[in-house]
Design a protein around this motif. Structure first.
Motif, PDB file in Angstrom:
ATOM      1  N   GLY A 180       0.816  -1.213   0.000  1.00 53.81           N
ATOM      2  CA  GLY A 180       0.000   0.000   0.000  1.00 53.81           C
ATOM      3  C   GLY A 180       0.847   1.259   0.000  1.00 53.81           C
ATOM      4  O   GLY A 180       0.527   2.233  -0.694  1.00 53.81           O
ATOM      5  N   LEU A 181       1.948   1.250   0.753  1.00 56.67           N
ATOM      6  CA  LEU A 181       2.852   2.404   0.767  1.00 56.67           C
ATOM      7  C   LEU A 181       3.508   2.597  -0.596  1.00 56.67           C
ATOM      8  O   LEU A 181       3.672   3.731  -1.068  1.00 56.67           O
ATOM      9  N   ALA A 225       3.748   5.587  -5.772  1.00 58.30           N
ATOM     10  CA  ALA A 225       3.610   5.565  -7.235  1.00 58.30           C
ATOM     11  C   ALA A 225       2.529   6.532  -7.703  1.00 58.30           C
ATOM     12  O   ALA A 225       2.677   7.194  -8.744  1.00 58.30           O
ATOM     13  N   LEU A 226       1.453   6.658  -6.937  1.00 63.58           N
ATOM     14  CA  LEU A 226       0.384   7.579  -7.308  1.00 63.58           C
ATOM     15  C   LEU A 226       0.861   9.031  -7.253  1.00 63.58           C
ATOM     16  O   LEU A 226       0.538   9.833  -8.137  1.00 63.58           O
ATOM     17  N   VAL A 227       1.622   9.370  -6.228  1.00 62.98           N
ATOM     18  CA  VAL A 227       2.150  10.739  -6.128  1.00 62.98           C
ATOM     19  C   VAL A 227       3.091  11.025  -7.292  1.00 62.98           C
ATOM     20  O   VAL A 227       3.019  12.087  -7.934  1.00 62.98           O
ATOM     21  N   ALA A 281       1.671  13.576 -14.614  1.00 73.55           N
ATOM     22  CA  ALA A 281       0.448  14.027 -15.276  1.00 73.55           C
ATOM     23  C   ALA A 281       0.370  15.553 -15.303  1.00 73.55           C
ATOM     24  O   ALA A 281      -0.085  16.147 -16.289  1.00 73.55           O
ATOM     25  N   ILE A 282       0.816  16.189 -14.224  1.00 74.09           N
ATOM     26  CA  ILE A 282       0.808  17.651 -14.189  1.00 74.09           C
ATOM     27  C   ILE A 282       1.814  18.205 -15.198  1.00 74.09           C
ATOM     28  O   ILE A 282       1.516  19.149 -15.946  1.00 74.09           O
ATOM     29  N   ALA A 330       9.749   9.726   0.070  1.00 76.06           N
ATOM     30  CA  ALA A 330       9.699   9.549  -1.385  1.00 76.06           C
ATOM     31  C   ALA A 330       8.673  10.483  -2.014  1.00 76.06           C
ATOM     32  O   ALA A 330       8.911  11.052  -3.089  1.00 76.06           O
ATOM     33  N   ALA A 331       7.523  10.645  -1.354  1.00 79.32           N
ATOM     34  CA  ALA A 331       6.504  11.550  -1.882  1.00 79.32           C
ATOM     35  C   ALA A 331       6.988  12.993  -1.854  1.00 79.32           C
ATOM     36  O   ALA A 331       6.766  13.761  -2.799  1.00 79.32           O
ATOM     37  N   ILE A 332       7.658  13.381  -0.777  1.00 85.22           N
ATOM     38  CA  ILE A 332       8.195  14.745  -0.686  1.00 85.22           C
ATOM     39  C   ILE A 332       9.271  14.959  -1.748  1.00 85.22           C
ATOM     40  O   ILE A 332       9.338  16.013  -2.392  1.00 85.22           O
ATOM     41  N   ALA A 333      10.122  13.943  -1.954  1.00 83.95           N
ATOM     42  CA  ALA A 333      11.186  14.067  -2.950  1.00 83.95           C
ATOM     43  C   ALA A 333      10.637  14.154  -4.366  1.00 83.95           C
ATOM     44  O   ALA A 333      11.300  14.709  -5.252  1.00 83.95           O
TER      45      ALA A 333
END
Length: 330
Positions: free
Chosen positions: A155-156, A161-163, A169-170, A283-286
């Motif tokens: 899940g993590l 991966a979603l972030v 996408a942006i 990882a999300a912040i990076a």
């Protein structure tokens, strides 16, 4: 060692091909390796004291970092990503120490330390840090009921991966216009322009990239900005621009390897999932900042991963009463 060696070797190859400067990548690889080795040793000898001391050290570094207070015009660029990353790692280390402690009073005190890290994030004006610390703390509390650590780690990985996919996408402008405008407002248009430049370099040199450290030289957004630090403020985009798709694949492989060794760790499941949550937050912040450009962050990540995968010399039980040897699959 093979993974670390591959990252270092590829940075040298791309630097030679593109006349780049691999020193920053090599320093980050060295910091992660040294932190991981130190974490394995300290986590084996002092499974409670080591992460607890690491939590206070990370909090102190975040508070004393230059520009940690930030400003509406700089945030969330500059040092803000590093500050949020250090706070997330500190909260994770405090929660890991709490799960490793046997005395209920000590566990409560260490969880209060993790809560105090989130409060300090609010005082420092780091909304990202507050969200990351609260998320890590909640994941740590929920880990007591998670029997299958593999499911939690998966899940993590999916959340990370979603972030990362959202940032792509942006940058590619494939989202609905209203959603894109809303996200760009939070991320700042300047950062999105940097991502556009990084993608352009990746399209021009998809295999080898432009060379480590060359984004600053080739980015038109950096050339037109007076306050830019010369980085695209996204680890995946920076690697894609400077080291090509293979560099991005190596970064993803390192993250997956960390999750794998956490899954195989002899430590109790709550400790493993707490460390995984903190590293996923990093990882999300990076993915939306230049947090991995700071040696303190990369060394701290290696240190936390090492402590969460160390085999304590003394017997240890997890927070739900299951012996540590039975927690490989939860």
């Amino acid at each position: 060692m093979l993974m670390v060696g591959a990252c270092a070797a590829w940075s040298l190859i791309t630097a030679a091909a593109g006349d780049g400067r691999p020193e920053g990548v090599l320093l980050a690889v060295l910091a992660v390796s040294a932190g991981y080795a130190a974490g394995r040793i300290c986590g084996a000898l002092l499974p409670v004291v080591a992460p607890g001391a690491g939590a206070f050290a990370g909090l102190g570094l975040a508070i004393t970092a230059p520009h940690s207070m930030g400003s509406p015009f700089v945030s969330p660029l500059g040092h803000t990503g590093a500050t949020a990353a250090l706070l997330a790692l500190s909260a994770g280390a405090a929660c890991c120490a709490a799960w490793a402690a046997r005395a209920p009073g000590m566990r409560l005190a260490l969880r209060l330390v993790a809560g105090g890290v989130a409060v300090n994030a609010a005082v420092l004006g780091s909304a990202t840090g507050v969200a990351a610390c609260v998320g890590v703390l909640l994941c740590s509390l929920a880990a007591a009921r998670m029997r299958l650590r593999g499911l939690g780690l998966a899940g993590l990985a999916l959340a990370t991966a979603l972030v990362t996919g959202m940032t792509w996408a942006i940058a590619e402008d494939v989202l609905p216009s209203g959603l894109t405008d809303s996200l760009e407002g939070r991320l700042t248009p300047h950062r999105v322009l940097l991502w556009h430049d990084a993608l352009g370099m990746a399209h021009d040199e998809p295999l080898l990239g432009a060379g480590p450290g060359r984004f600053e030289d080739l980015s038109t957004t950096v050339a037109q900005s007076l306050s830019s630090d010369g980085k695209p403020h996204s680890a995946p985009f920076q690697l894609a621009a400077e080291q090509g798709l293979i560099g991005v694949a190596l970064l993803a492989a390192v993250f997956c390897w960390v999750l794998y060794v956490l899954w195989r760790s002899p430590r109790p499941t709550p400790v493993v999932l707490t460390a995984g949550a903190a590293l996923a937050a990093l990882a999300a912040i990076a993915a939306v900042s230049n947090a991995l450009s700071f040696t303190t962050v990369t060394a701290g990540a290696g240190l936390l991963a090492g402590m969460a995968t160390a085999r304590p010399l003394l017997g240890e039980e997890d927070g739900v009463g299951v012996p540590a040897r039975d927690t490989t699959d939860g």
